[in-house]
Scaffold this motif. Structure first.
Motif, PDB file in Angstrom:
ATOM      1  N   ASN A  32      14.643  70.777 -35.920  1.00 45.90           N
ATOM      2  CA  ASN A  32      15.362  69.946 -34.957  1.00 45.90           C
ATOM      3  C   ASN A  32      15.041  70.333 -33.519  1.00 45.90           C
ATOM      4  O   ASN A  32      14.870  69.458 -32.649  1.00 45.90           O
ATOM      5  N   HIS A  33      14.942  71.639 -33.235  1.00 50.47           N
ATOM      6  CA  HIS A  33      14.725  72.048 -31.855  1.00 50.47           C
ATOM      7  C   HIS A  33      13.357  71.594 -31.327  1.00 50.47           C
ATOM      8  O   HIS A  33      13.143  71.530 -30.112  1.00 50.47           O
ATOM      9  N   GLN A  34      12.422  71.273 -32.238  1.00 51.57           N
ATOM     10  CA  GLN A  34      11.132  70.785 -31.802  1.00 51.57           C
ATOM     11  C   GLN A  34      11.214  69.413 -31.145  1.00 51.57           C
ATOM     12  O   GLN A  34      10.304  69.008 -30.408  1.00 51.57           O
TER      13      GLN A  34
ATOM     14  N   PHE B  15      20.800  65.947 -35.004  1.00 49.82           N
ATOM     15  CA  PHE B  15      21.478  66.613 -33.898  1.00 49.82           C
ATOM     16  C   PHE B  15      22.816  67.221 -34.318  1.00 49.82           C
ATOM     17  O   PHE B  15      23.455  67.912 -33.536  1.00 49.82           O
TER      18      PHE B  15
ATOM     19  N   ILE C 234      24.862  67.710 -25.205  1.00 50.35           N
ATOM     20  CA  ILE C 234      23.968  68.265 -26.230  1.00 50.35           C
ATOM     21  C   ILE C 234      23.017  67.208 -26.765  1.00 50.35           C
ATOM     22  O   ILE C 234      21.795  67.410 -26.834  1.00 50.35           O
ATOM     23  N   THR C 235      23.555  66.046 -27.155  1.00 49.25           N
ATOM     24  CA  THR C 235      22.708  65.046 -27.800  1.00 49.25           C
ATOM     25  C   THR C 235      21.773  64.347 -26.814  1.00 49.25           C
ATOM     26  O   THR C 235      20.766  63.763 -27.230  1.00 49.25           O
ATOM     27  N   SER C 236      22.063  64.424 -25.516  1.00 50.64           N
ATOM     28  CA  SER C 236      21.135  63.885 -24.522  1.00 50.64           C
ATOM     29  C   SER C 236      19.774  64.569 -24.587  1.00 50.64           C
ATOM     30  O   SER C 236      18.761  63.998 -24.155  1.00 50.64           O
ATOM     31  N   ARG C 237      19.746  65.786 -25.129  1.00 49.82           N
ATOM     32  CA  ARG C 237      18.495  66.539 -25.233  1.00 49.82           C
ATOM     33  C   ARG C 237      17.611  66.042 -26.371  1.00 49.82           C
ATOM     34  O   ARG C 237      16.470  66.483 -26.504  1.00 49.82           O
ATOM     35  N   PHE C 238      18.130  65.105 -27.213  1.00 54.03           N
ATOM     36  CA  PHE C 238      17.415  64.705 -28.422  1.00 54.03           C
ATOM     37  C   PHE C 238      17.186  63.191 -28.466  1.00 54.03           C
ATOM     38  O   PHE C 238      17.712  62.503 -29.348  1.00 54.03           O
TER      39      PHE C 238
ATOM     40  N   ALA D 172      22.903  70.988 -33.971  1.00 48.28           N
ATOM     41  CA  ALA D 172      23.050  71.410 -32.571  1.00 48.28           C
ATOM     42  C   ALA D 172      24.504  71.330 -32.129  1.00 48.28           C
ATOM     43  O   ALA D 172      24.990  72.203 -31.402  1.00 48.28           O
TER      44      ALA D 172
ATOM     45  N   ALA E 147      13.771  68.566 -29.123  1.00 50.55           N
ATOM     46  CA  ALA E 147      14.548  68.669 -27.893  1.00 50.55           C
ATOM     47  C   ALA E 147      13.649  68.362 -26.696  1.00 50.55           C
ATOM     48  O   ALA E 147      12.528  68.865 -26.603  1.00 50.55           O
ATOM     49  N   SER E 148      14.158  67.543 -25.774  1.00 50.45           N
ATOM     50  CA  SER E 148      13.358  67.171 -24.600  1.00 50.45           C
ATOM     51  C   SER E 148      13.479  68.174 -23.458  1.00 50.45           C
ATOM     52  O   SER E 148      12.674  68.156 -22.534  1.00 50.45           O
TER      53      SER E 148
END
Length: 269
Positions: A263-265, A128, A185-189, A131, A267-268
């Motif tokens: 990395n983007h793969q 992350f 940002i990191t909540s998405r991962f 990101a 992402a939730s």
């Protein structure tokens, strides 16, 4: 793919090229900043008779132990993470544990490989970091070419069978506004540790001195900055030391498996 002789800097390499350099013994250090847009993974390799309990430990502790892949016993390939991965040779530095004691840090484990070994690859916070940087958040350890600072905390993980122990965290110093954005940002991962587990006073989670990390390199926290703590994939190593399996292999802290996943793969949203 360019031949290895044409690659002057591993930081400019593709994941496959980086693994080739590592496999050739030309890179044995931490992997922060390498193949930046690709997922990196923590590693735990255990005999099959220990694997079920460790799998349950990961499921009960998803923040520090987010599972990316689990191999079949004796299989050293991980095609879900990269077509050419050989888990015996593609990590810059390994740790070998016997009865819970660290006994060696080799750069190749081919001679130690057994047909009953199961490999677990866990998400890593290095994934992350790009990101964060894409959003203009500066990371001091990356700019200084250092490994991230890692600390054992007083926070207990949820046990499973013989596996238990303290939560290990990474720390990145950030200005308050950047810390707020980093949480978003990191909540998405969630597959690479997700949002921070703590911000601010390190004593509240049992950390006495930020300049004396348990693993990695010390990074200064400047006046006006907050130390921001994320769950860390080194947590299983503390659990291994407590469980004392007769044999285990992990990555050395900061020396990760570089995968072909972007990395983007992960992402939730």
């Amino acid at each position: 793919m360019h031949p290895l002789s044409d690659i002057c800097d591993i930081h400019d390499a593709t994941p496959a090229q980086a693994r080739a350099l590592i496999r050739a013994g030309r890179w044995t250090q931490h992997t922060s900043g390498i193949a930046e847009r690709h997922v990196q993974g923590n590693l735990v390799i255990l005999p099959k008779r220990w694997a079920d309990d460790f799998l349950l430990y990961c499921q009960r502790n998803p923040k520090p132990c987010p599972l990316l892949a689990v191999s079949e016993p004796g299989v050293h390939a991980l095609p879900k993470l990269g077509a050419d991965i050989d888990i015996r040779r593609d990590v810059p530095r390994y740790r070998v544990w016997r009865d819970g004691e660290l006994v060696d840090e080799p750069t190749d484990i081919s001679e130690l490989w057994r047909d009953d070994l199961v490999s677990f690859v866990l998400g890593c916070s290095f994934s992350f970091e790009q990101a964060l940087r894409d959003e203009g958040i500066r990371l001091r350890h990356v700019e200084q070419g250092r490994n991230v600072a890692m600390f054992r905390t007083s926070v207990a993980t949820e046990p499973a069978g013989p596996f238990a122990g303290p939560l290990v965290v990474t720390m990145r110093p950030l200005a308050p506004s950047a810390a707020i954005r980093a949480v978003q940002i990191t909540s998405r991962f969630p597959d690479v540790h997700g949002a921070p587990v703590h911000l601010g006073d390190p004593a509240q989670i049992g950390i006495r001195d930020l300049m004396r990390p348990d693993y990695g390199d010390a990074v200064e926290v400047l006046p006006g900055e907050l130390p921001v703590f994320w769950a860390c994939g080194v947590t299983p190593q503390a659990a291994i030391a407590q469980a004392k399996p007769d044999f285990c292999i992990t990555h050395a802290p900061g020396a990760m498996l570089i995968t072909d996943l972007l990395n983007h793969q992960l992402a939730s949203f």
